[in-house]
Design a protein around this motif. Sequence first.
Motif, short mmCIF file in Angstrom:
data_model
loop_
_atom_site.label_atom_id
_atom_site.label_comp_id
_atom_site.label_asym_id
_atom_site.label_seq_id
_atom_site.Cartn_x
_atom_site.Cartn_y
_atom_site.Cartn_z
N ASN A 157 -98.76 95.64 68.79
CA ASN A 157 -99.87 95.19 69.39
C ASN A 157 -100.75 94.25 68.51
O ASN A 157 -101.72 93.90 68.79
N TYR A 158 -100.05 93.63 67.59
CA TYR A 158 -100.70 92.57 66.67
C TYR A 158 -99.53 91.42 66.49
O TYR A 158 -98.46 91.77 66.21
N VAL A 159 -100.15 90.19 66.88
CA VAL A 159 -99.30 88.93 66.64
C VAL A 159 -100.08 88.11 65.88
O VAL A 159 -100.72 87.39 66.01
N GLY A 166 -105.99 81.48 66.50
CA GLY A 166 -107.26 81.65 67.17
C GLY A 166 -108.27 81.74 66.49
O GLY A 166 -109.29 80.93 66.72
N GLU A 167 -108.17 82.45 65.19
CA GLU A 167 -109.67 82.38 64.26
C GLU A 167 -109.53 81.17 63.65
O GLU A 167 -110.79 80.63 63.61
N ALA A 168 -108.61 80.40 63.22
CA ALA A 168 -108.78 79.16 62.84
C ALA A 168 -109.61 78.09 63.64
O ALA A 168 -110.17 77.38 63.22
N LEU A 169 -109.05 78.23 64.88
CA LEU A 169 -109.57 77.13 65.85
C LEU A 169 -110.92 77.37 66.04
O LEU A 169 -111.72 76.42 66.40
N TYR A 258 -103.53 87.29 74.66
CA TYR A 258 -103.94 88.01 73.05
C TYR A 258 -104.38 86.91 72.29
O TYR A 258 -105.40 87.21 71.64
N ALA A 259 -103.84 85.55 72.37
CA ALA A 259 -104.63 84.52 71.68
C ALA A 259 -106.19 84.14 72.17
O ALA A 259 -107.01 83.87 71.40
N ALA A 260 -106.36 84.40 73.53
CA ALA A 260 -107.68 84.34 74.09
C ALA A 260 -108.64 85.40 73.48
O ALA A 260 -109.64 85.23 73.10
N GLY A 261 -108.10 86.43 73.32
CA GLY A 261 -108.83 87.66 72.73
C GLY A 261 -109.21 87.27 71.20
O GLY A 261 -110.37 87.38 70.70
N ALA A 262 -108.09 86.51 70.21
CA ALA A 262 -108.57 86.19 69.06
C ALA A 262 -109.44 84.90 68.98
O ALA A 262 -110.37 84.89 68.13
#
Length: 467
Positions: A157-159, A166-169, A258-262
């Motif tokens: 459950n981690y990509v 996502g964090e960098a954006l 998942y990326a939206a969550g990030a």
Amino acid sequence: MPRARLYAGDRLRDLRRGAGLNQRAMAARLGLSVSYLSQLEGGERPLTAAVTAALARHFPAALAGIEGEVPARRLAALSAALADPAVAPLDAEGVARLADEQPDLADRFVALHAAKRAAEERAALAEEAMTSSAGHAGAGARLPWEAVRDWFHDAGNYVDALDRAGEALVDGRDTFEQRLGDYHVTLALDPDDAAPLARLDGHVLTLAAAAPPETRRFLIAHRLAAIAFAEPIAEIVAAAPLAHDEARRLLSIGLANYAAGALVMPYTAFRAEAKATRHDIDRLSRRFGVSFEQACHRLSTLQRPGAEGVPFYFCRVDMAGNITKRHSATRLQFARFGGACPLWHVHEAAAIPDRILVQHAETPDGVRYVSMAKGLVKPSGRFARAPRRYAVVLGCEAVHAADFVYADAVGVSHGGVTAGLAGAPTPIGISCRLCPRSDCDQRAFPPTDRAIRVDPATRGVVPYAVI
């Protein structure tokens, strides 16, 4: 040969400070006296097997930085294997000594235990697949959504690539709407109560006006992630061992989610706030502008190597007891098919919306957990369509109770020791078909690997005895 004595005062002190603990709190966490901890931090004493075992129990990720990756992994794996109730118990100090003084034997035992667990899981999977094969192409076949669910489970459950991207954006300067504008996508609202949550027509993203604000924000983040990270998402999907086109499409959507969550809950900031609030989900929801379920789900993904969060299990259960979302970073694993244990408090939570229930439970392998469950209602927007009712549950092993604010409600203190209102933990299982307990009055089916005895002269709550 046992290794040389290890003095790690500076690293132990850095670990304590990084956890936000004073010496008294750290000593209590590790089961040491304050004076002994002071001597350890001052480099006057080496780490003993007992101290190493305590660090492995409470700070497994940090132990690798103190002992080195290989010894820390060995100790963690051996501790987990020896926690199996089928194995003769060994105290924590004895486990640490075995890992330190007999590393080859420890590695062989871990491998043997892993093979045993794999065989048990294969048997359980085969049995459950056969019980659910009525609507499948064949026994053991997986529907597309099952294949995608299992892909995320196998990925932990981690990509990492999407989480870091996502964090960098997120730089704090531009909103998600402005970022979408960079890709020439504009927003619109649809007032129709029957409108889908989101619809992309060319360069216009139309959102349902009836959706809650946090849902609309997440949908915007989802579309931004799908566009901005289209290339890495496509690479991950192409490498995934999926047999059907529909499964690949579902995985693409899941990866964008998942990326939206990030994006809405950036890893470093979210992990720090979760730690500071002892994983108080309502406070996290307000801080990041997300729903209760979104915050719970994100907590279950905090498994970045070297910066792991508390290992949680998370799932969502509907009113019929079906598990519609599931993931576990703990030793507890959910049944792949069918319902969950009827003694699990998530079922009660589903019937009582907007109330948090806390449970202290123990699984058949002897591991104790503290979990929080809350019933949620998603309004339909109109009388003619029933609202969606379900419950989410988030839990961790009781050893992490000090970092889980909900554990206070059942009096679970440091190290999982019960006190106050806790009493005996509730004995729960995975599902009736997989649960070995012989004395459960709530059992719906006998376990598949145990025989039963039926006595016509004696009638109990369950009409058979498990033997």
